[in-house]
Design an enzyme around this catalytic site. Structure first.
Site, PDB file in Angstrom:
ATOM      1  N   GLN A 101       0.843  -1.197   0.000  1.00 32.68           N
ATOM      2  CA  GLN A 101       0.000   0.000   0.000  1.00 32.68           C
ATOM      3  C   GLN A 101       0.878   1.247   0.000  1.00 32.68           C
ATOM      4  O   GLN A 101       0.386   2.358  -0.181  1.00 32.68           O
ATOM      5  CB  GLN A 101      -0.890   0.026   1.239  1.00 32.68           C
ATOM      6  CG  GLN A 101      -1.837  -1.153   1.355  1.00 32.68           C
ATOM      7  CD  GLN A 101      -2.516  -1.164   2.704  1.00 32.68           C
ATOM      8  OE1 GLN A 101      -3.615  -0.633   2.875  1.00 32.68           O
ATOM      9  NE2 GLN A 101      -1.877  -1.770   3.694  1.00 32.68           N
ATOM     10  N   ASN A 102       2.153   1.046   0.244  1.00 30.52           N
ATOM     11  CA  ASN A 102       3.071   2.171   0.423  1.00 30.52           C
ATOM     12  C   ASN A 102       3.488   2.769  -0.915  1.00 30.52           C
ATOM     13  O   ASN A 102       3.581   2.063  -1.916  1.00 30.52           O
ATOM     14  CB  ASN A 102       4.318   1.735   1.212  1.00 30.52           C
ATOM     15  CG  ASN A 102       3.946   1.177   2.589  1.00 30.52           C
ATOM     16  OD1 ASN A 102       2.861   1.473   3.104  1.00 30.52           O
ATOM     17  ND2 ASN A 102       4.800   0.358   3.150  1.00 30.52           N
ATOM     18  N   HIS A 119      -1.190   1.386  -4.376  1.00 30.62           N
ATOM     19  CA  HIS A 119      -1.571   2.808  -4.292  1.00 30.62           C
ATOM     20  C   HIS A 119      -0.646   3.701  -5.100  1.00 30.62           C
ATOM     21  O   HIS A 119      -0.661   4.915  -4.931  1.00 30.62           O
ATOM     22  CB  HIS A 119      -1.588   3.252  -2.816  1.00 30.62           C
ATOM     23  CG  HIS A 119      -2.707   2.633  -2.034  1.00 30.62           C
ATOM     24  ND1 HIS A 119      -2.700   2.552  -0.652  1.00 30.62           N
ATOM     25  CD2 HIS A 119      -3.854   2.034  -2.435  1.00 30.62           C
ATOM     26  CE1 HIS A 119      -3.802   1.949  -0.246  1.00 30.62           C
ATOM     27  NE2 HIS A 119      -4.526   1.610  -1.304  1.00 30.62           N
ATOM     28  N   CYS A 127       1.130  14.176 -15.658  1.00 28.49           N
ATOM     29  CA  CYS A 127       0.305  15.274 -16.175  1.00 28.49           C
ATOM     30  C   CYS A 127      -1.078  14.719 -16.507  1.00 28.49           C
ATOM     31  O   CYS A 127      -1.200  13.789 -17.322  1.00 28.49           O
ATOM     32  CB  CYS A 127       0.933  15.861 -17.434  1.00 28.49           C
ATOM     33  SG  CYS A 127      -0.108  17.145 -18.164  1.00 28.49           S
ATOM     34  N   GLY A 188       2.622  -4.494   9.058  1.00 27.64           N
ATOM     35  CA  GLY A 188       2.423  -3.071   9.339  1.00 27.64           C
ATOM     36  C   GLY A 188       1.240  -2.419   8.673  1.00 27.64           C
ATOM     37  O   GLY A 188       1.386  -1.373   8.041  1.00 27.64           O
ATOM     38  N   ASN A 214       3.081  -6.978  13.525  1.00 30.39           N
ATOM     39  CA  ASN A 214       2.576  -5.663  13.918  1.00 30.39           C
ATOM     40  C   ASN A 214       2.681  -5.584  15.443  1.00 30.39           C
ATOM     41  O   ASN A 214       2.284  -6.535  16.122  1.00 30.39           O
ATOM     42  CB  ASN A 214       1.104  -5.544  13.490  1.00 30.39           C
ATOM     43  CG  ASN A 214       0.604  -4.116  13.525  1.00 30.39           C
ATOM     44  OD1 ASN A 214       0.978  -3.334  14.412  1.00 30.39           O
ATOM     45  ND2 ASN A 214      -0.235  -3.746  12.567  1.00 30.39           N
ATOM     46  N   GLU A 216       0.879  -3.879  17.275  1.00 28.63           N
ATOM     47  CA  GLU A 216      -0.514  -3.765  17.759  1.00 28.63           C
ATOM     48  C   GLU A 216      -1.405  -4.785  17.052  1.00 28.63           C
ATOM     49  O   GLU A 216      -1.009  -5.402  16.062  1.00 28.63           O
ATOM     50  CB  GLU A 216      -1.060  -2.357  17.406  1.00 28.63           C
ATOM     51  CG  GLU A 216      -0.164  -1.202  17.751  1.00 28.63           C
ATOM     52  CD  GLU A 216      -0.136  -0.933  19.253  1.00 28.63           C
ATOM     53  OE1 GLU A 216       0.868  -0.406  19.749  1.00 28.63           O
ATOM     54  OE2 GLU A 216      -1.134  -1.303  19.915  1.00 28.63           O
ATOM     55  N   ALA A 233       8.558  -4.452  12.737  1.00 29.85           N
ATOM     56  CA  ALA A 233       8.853  -5.186  11.505  1.00 29.85           C
ATOM     57  C   ALA A 233      10.331  -5.564  11.402  1.00 29.85           C
ATOM     58  O   ALA A 233      10.660  -6.729  11.137  1.00 29.85           O
ATOM     59  CB  ALA A 233       8.445  -4.339  10.310  1.00 29.85           C
TER      60      ALA A 233
HETATM   61  N1  APR Z   1       6.486  -2.365  12.576  1.00 33.45           N
HETATM   62  C1  APR Z   1       5.328  -2.945  12.145  1.00 33.45           C
HETATM   63  N2  APR Z   1       4.122  -2.337  12.171  1.00 33.45           N
HETATM   64  C2  APR Z   1       4.089  -1.094  12.686  1.00 33.45           C
HETATM   65  C3  APR Z   1       5.235  -0.421  13.173  1.00 33.45           C
HETATM   66  C4  APR Z   1       6.471  -1.110  13.097  1.00 33.45           C
HETATM   67  N3  APR Z   1       7.610  -0.554  13.526  1.00 33.45           N
HETATM   68  N4  APR Z   1       4.847   0.813  13.624  1.00 33.45           N
HETATM   69  C5  APR Z   1       3.514   0.899  13.419  1.00 33.45           C
HETATM   70  N5  APR Z   1       3.053  -0.244  12.873  1.00 33.45           N
HETATM   71  C6  APR Z   1       1.677  -0.572  12.483  1.00 33.45           C
HETATM   72  C7  APR Z   1       0.597   0.117  13.279  1.00 33.45           C
HETATM   73  O1  APR Z   1       0.279  -0.634  14.451  1.00 33.45           O
HETATM   74  C8  APR Z   1      -0.557   0.115  12.277  1.00 33.45           C
HETATM   75  O2  APR Z   1      -1.300  -1.093  12.382  1.00 33.45           O
HETATM   76  O3  APR Z   1       1.511  -0.125  11.158  1.00 33.45           O
HETATM   77  C9  APR Z   1       0.138   0.164  10.921  1.00 33.45           C
HETATM   78  C10 APR Z   1       0.033   1.517  10.237  1.00 33.45           C
HETATM   79  O4  APR Z   1      -1.321   1.704   9.915  1.00 33.45           O
HETATM   80  P1  APR Z   1      -1.742   2.821   8.863  1.00 33.45           P
HETATM   81  O5  APR Z   1      -1.000   4.057   9.137  1.00 33.45           O
HETATM   82  O6  APR Z   1      -3.243   2.832   8.797  1.00 33.45           O
HETATM   83  O7  APR Z   1      -1.131   2.256   7.506  1.00 33.45           O
HETATM   84  P2  APR Z   1      -1.808   1.426   6.373  1.00 33.45           P
HETATM   85  O8  APR Z   1      -2.608   0.290   6.936  1.00 33.45           O
HETATM   86  O9  APR Z   1      -0.753   1.106   5.416  1.00 33.45           O
HETATM   87  O10 APR Z   1      -2.807   2.511   5.694  1.00 33.45           O
HETATM   88  C11 APR Z   1      -3.423   2.100   4.499  1.00 33.45           C
HETATM   89  O11 APR Z   1      -4.312   4.347   4.241  1.00 33.45           O
HETATM   90  O12 APR Z   1      -4.178   6.640   4.159  1.00 33.45           O
HETATM   91  C12 APR Z   1      -4.165   5.492   3.405  1.00 33.45           C
HETATM   92  O13 APR Z   1      -3.154   5.266   1.307  1.00 33.45           O
HETATM   93  C13 APR Z   1      -2.863   5.323   2.671  1.00 33.45           C
HETATM   94  O14 APR Z   1      -1.704   3.274   2.073  1.00 33.45           O
HETATM   95  C14 APR Z   1      -2.328   3.973   3.147  1.00 33.45           C
HETATM   96  C15 APR Z   1      -3.594   3.303   3.600  1.00 33.45           C
END
Ligand code: APR
Length: 245
Positions: A101-102, A119, A127, A188, A214, A216, A233
Site C-alpha cells: 500500500q506504500n 496505491h 500530467c 504493518g 505488527n 498492535e 517489523a
Molecule cells: N512495525 C510494524 N508495524 C508497525 C510499526 C512497526 N515498527 N509501527 C507501526 N506499525 C503498524 C501500526 O500498528 C498500524 O497497524 O503499522 C500500521 C500503520 O497503519 P496505517 O497508518 O493505517 O497504515 P496502512 O494500513 O498502510 O494505511 C493504508 O491508508 O491513508 C491510506 O493510502 C494510505 O496506504 C495507506 C492506507
C-alpha cells in the site's frame, strides 16, 4: 528463538507460494510516519488534501501539504532491515511478490523485483492533461506546484488519492497472487483501507496461512490472522531471517 517464530519459519520453508502484504508500518523504522495511530499523519494533516475532487479544484493549496508529507519526510528515507529481508526472501525463492500500500518506493530500493504498488508511487509525477509521466527528482520542490514541461499543467503525484481508482495492473496482479498464495505475511497495516485490505482476506479465503507482523492488533488480527508476531517489523524480520537463510 521461541516456538511461534520456529513454527513461522517452518511454514515459510514449506510454502511454495508466499506473498507479503505491506502497509505504512514497515516503513516507520525508515523514518516515515504511519497514517494512523499515535503519531499518525492523519492526526496532523487533513486527509482532504488527498481527496481527488478537492485536489482538482485546489491543486496549488494541496501541493503545500503534499510536499511536506510525501517529499520532505520521504526524501532521505531508506529501506530498513524488514524491507531488506523481504528482498533476500525473493532472491532465495522464498517470496513470490510484495503487494504494498506504500508509495515510498522502499521495496524497489531494497531490491524486490516483483512489487505490486496498490496505491502507486510517489517517485513519479503525472500530467493529467497529456499523460506524460516524470520522475519526481526532475523537479526542485522549492518551487511548487511542479508543472508539465509540455502544457504547463500542474502535475499530480502518481499515487492514488482518495476517490481515485486503483492502478489496474496492480489490482489484478495483487488479487491473482492472493488467490495462489499458500502463505500471506501482513506487515504493518491497520487493514482499514479498502480495497487493499481485501487482498489478505482473499488469500485467507483461498486457503492461505496468514502471518501478521505488527506491534498492535489490527482489523486483520481477529478476522484472518493465524499467527500474530507482535513486534516491530525490522526486529521480527531479522529474527526470522536468522533461521530462514
Ligand atoms: N512495525 C510494524 N508495524 C508497525 C510499526 C512497526 N515498527 N509501527 C507501526 N506499525 C503498524 C501500526 O500498528 C498500524 O497497524 O503499522 C500500521 C500503520 O497503519 P496505517 O497508518 O493505517 O497504515 P496502512 O494500513 O498502510 O494505511 C493504508 O491508508 O491513508 C491510506 O493510502 C494510505 O496506504 C495507506 C492506507
Amino acid at each position: 528463538m521461541d516456538n511461534i517464530l520456529k513454527q513461522t519459519v517452518e511454514i515459510l520453508r514449506k510454502s511454495n507460494y508466499t506473498i507479503a502484504f505491506t502497509g505504512a508500518g514497515i516503513s516507520v523504522e525508515s523514518g516515515i510516519p504511519p497514517f494512523r495511530g499515535e503519531h499518525g499523519l492523519w492526526n496532523k494533516y487533513n486527509p482532504e488534501v488527498l481527496d481527488l475532487g478537492y485536489y482538482l479544484d485546489h491543486a496549488e493549496e494541496c501541493w503545500v501539504y503534499i510536499r511536506e508529507i510525501f517529499y520532505d519526510f520521504f526524501a532521505d528515507a531508506h529501506p530498513n532491515p524488514a524491507h531488506l529481508v523481504l528482498a533476500e526472501m525473493e532472491q532465495k525463492g522464498l517470496l513470490k511478490s510484495v503487494i504494498t500500500q506504500n508509495i515510498d518506493n522502499l521495496h524497489i530500493e531494497a531490491g524486490n523485483k516483483v512489487v505490486h504498488e496498490f496505491h502507486g508511487n510517489s517517485k513519479k509525477l503525472k500530467c493529467l492533461k497529456c499523460g506524460k509521466v516524470y520522475a519526481a527528482n526532475e523537479f526542485d520542490f522549492k518551487n511548487i506546484p511542479p508543472r508539465c514541461k509540455i502544457d504547463n499543467e500542474i502535475l499530480k503525484p502518481d499515487f492514488i488519492f482518495f476517490g481515485e481508482g486503483i492502478p489496474a495492473n496492480a489490482y489484478s496482479n495483487s488479487f491473482a497472487d492472493a488467490e495462489k498464495a499458500e502463505v500471506c505475511i501482513i506487515i504493518g497495516s491497520t487493514g482499514e483501507v479498502t480495497p487493499a485490505s481485501y487482498v489478505p482476506r482473499t488469500a485467507k479465503q483461498a486457503g492461505a496461512t496468514i502471518i501478521e507482523i505488527n506491534p498492535e492488533e489490527s482489523s486483520f488480527t481477529h478476522a484472518v490472522t493465524d499467527i500474530h508476531l507482535k513486534g516491530k517489523a525490522s526486529e521480527i524480520m531479522t529474527k526470522l531471517a536468522k533461521e530462514l537463510f
